[in-house]
Design an enzyme around this catalytic site. Structure first.
Site, mmCIF file in Angstrom:
data_model
loop_
_atom_site.group_PDB
_atom_site.id
_atom_site.type_symbol
_atom_site.label_atom_id
_atom_site.label_comp_id
_atom_site.label_asym_id
_atom_site.label_seq_id
_atom_site.Cartn_x
_atom_site.Cartn_y
_atom_site.Cartn_z
ATOM 1 C CG HIS A 20 -6.827 -18.655 24.065
ATOM 2 N ND1 HIS A 20 -7.232 -19.587 23.130
ATOM 3 C CD2 HIS A 20 -7.650 -18.814 25.133
ATOM 4 C CE1 HIS A 20 -8.239 -20.286 23.634
ATOM 5 N NE2 HIS A 20 -8.516 -19.824 24.841
ATOM 6 C CB CYS A 60 8.602 -9.840 33.384
ATOM 7 S SG CYS A 60 9.888 -10.151 34.622
ATOM 8 N N GLY A 98 -14.431 -19.960 12.451
ATOM 9 C CA GLY A 98 -13.134 -20.629 12.338
ATOM 10 C C GLY A 98 -12.654 -21.266 13.610
HETATM 11 N N1 APR Z 1 -12.196 -21.133 6.854
HETATM 12 C C1 APR Z 1 -13.006 -21.348 7.917
HETATM 13 N N2 APR Z 1 -12.769 -22.291 8.863
HETATM 14 C C2 APR Z 1 -11.658 -23.034 8.710
HETATM 15 C C3 APR Z 1 -10.755 -22.868 7.626
HETATM 16 C C4 APR Z 1 -11.069 -21.856 6.677
HETATM 17 N N3 APR Z 1 -10.279 -21.627 5.608
HETATM 18 N N4 APR Z 1 -9.752 -23.781 7.753
HETATM 19 C C5 APR Z 1 -10.012 -24.473 8.877
HETATM 20 N N5 APR Z 1 -11.156 -24.038 9.447
HETATM 21 C C6 APR Z 1 -11.798 -24.523 10.676
HETATM 22 C C7 APR Z 1 -11.590 -26.002 10.945
HETATM 23 O O1 APR Z 1 -12.617 -26.752 10.303
HETATM 24 C C8 APR Z 1 -11.706 -26.060 12.475
HETATM 25 O O2 APR Z 1 -13.053 -26.285 12.861
HETATM 26 O O3 APR Z 1 -11.195 -23.847 11.759
HETATM 27 C C9 APR Z 1 -11.280 -24.671 12.937
HETATM 28 C C10 APR Z 1 -9.923 -24.639 13.628
HETATM 29 O O4 APR Z 1 -10.033 -25.410 14.800
HETATM 30 P P1 APR Z 1 -8.755 -25.572 15.745
HETATM 31 O O5 APR Z 1 -7.582 -25.961 14.914
HETATM 32 O O6 APR Z 1 -9.186 -26.451 16.888
HETATM 33 O O7 APR Z 1 -8.468 -24.083 16.263
HETATM 34 P P2 APR Z 1 -9.248 -23.305 17.415
HETATM 35 O O8 APR Z 1 -10.685 -23.736 17.456
HETATM 36 O O9 APR Z 1 -8.959 -21.869 17.231
HETATM 37 O O10 APR Z 1 -8.502 -23.828 18.743
HETATM 38 C C11 APR Z 1 -8.905 -23.239 19.966
HETATM 39 O O11 APR Z 1 -7.184 -24.462 21.124
HETATM 40 O O12 APR Z 1 -5.059 -25.251 20.934
HETATM 41 C C12 APR Z 1 -5.824 -24.295 21.553
HETATM 42 O O13 APR Z 1 -5.152 -22.176 22.283
HETATM 43 C C13 APR Z 1 -5.371 -22.929 21.130
HETATM 44 O O14 APR Z 1 -6.722 -20.978 20.623
HETATM 45 C C14 APR Z 1 -6.557 -22.370 20.343
HETATM 46 C C15 APR Z 1 -7.721 -23.170 20.884
#
Ligand code: APR
Length: 235
Positions: A108, A116, A175
């Protein structure tokens, strides 16, 4: 020797002090992703989008934001050399690099790079980007944007990612909520080859939890080092 592909998401950086996106106090509960993470949002209000990323770029460089033991455990796994390790991260922070990981794909993009639109240059970038910041490569104004993949845009490195997934013996997902494709589809892609063991390591069951052969739930800073220690103790 195992071929290990590790997908990481915002949850691995949460305990380092960076917000996730979809947790209750997450980034998308404070700002509309349509406004700041889409080409349309950038077109409509580039000033707002640059301000959103300027604030996150500054926060990432705060001395209090450091890799945690989960990032360090993955870097150790790569360095100890017994296995082939590739991290595919959805994160745009540089915490994997700062922990020492090298074989890494930022699908990402990266907060500490700018692109640019005029000349296509991708440049290391630690400062703020304003609407009229000139491109150091072509000197033209108005074309600099964060080197970050927005919704509706093609993630980076997909050919290499799918090639590595097809060769994997072990696929870890750490995560990530399993809400956003193509990353959310990687576990099904891997299972299609019928060989790899698949493990989810997350605070709580993700959207795709049922696709994983093994699921370990808890904070990354604890469950990831524990898992890597167990993996390295196997013959
Ligand atoms: N340890 C492990 N997991 C965790 C912790 C922790 N301390 N805290 C939160 N989580 C988990 C949450 O339960 C959740 O399932 O991490 C996950 C985060 O999910 P999102 O917030 O959806 O993030 P992500 O999955 O990386 O999002 C994917 O979406 O918005 C776009 O481009 C953005 O790269 C991002 C993509």
């Amino acid at each position: 020797m195992k071929r290990i592909v590790i997908l990481t998401g915002a949850g691995i950086s949460k305990e380092s002090g960076l917000d996730t996106f979809r947790d209750k106090d997450g980034i998308w509960s404070k700002v509309r992703l349509e406004d700041v993470a889409t080409p349309e949002g950038f077109e409509a209000d580039p000033k707002r989008v640059q301000a959103f990323y300027n604030a996150r770029r500054r926060q990432l460089q705060d001395p209090s934001i450091r890799p945690n033991s989960a990032h360090e455990a993955l870097a150790h796994l790569e360095r100890q050399g017994g296995h082939e390790v590739l991290i595919v991260t959805q994160n745009i922070d540089d915490l994997h690099e700062r922990a020492g990981s090298r074989n890494l794909i930022h699908m990402h993009g990266e907060m500490l790079k700018a692109r640019c639109l005029m000349c296509g240059s991708v440049l290391a970038w630690a400062e703020d980007i304003e609407v009229h910041t000139p491109c150091p490569a072509c000197a033209r104004e108005g074309g600099l944007r964060p080197h970050v993949v927005w919704f509706g845009e093609m993630p980076l490195g997909m050919d290499r990612i799918y090639a590595e997934l097809s060769r994997a013996d072990l696929f870890l997902s750490i995560g990530t909520s399993g809400n956003v494709y193509p990353a959310a589809g990687f576990v099904a892609h891997v299972r299609g080859f019928g060989r790899a063991h698949t493990v989810e390591l997350n605070l709580e069951p993700s959207e795709g939890a049922s696709h994983f052969a093994e699921r370990i739930h808890g904070p990354a800073s604890r469950i990831v080092p524990d898992f890597i220690a167990r993996l390295l103790s196997e013959p």
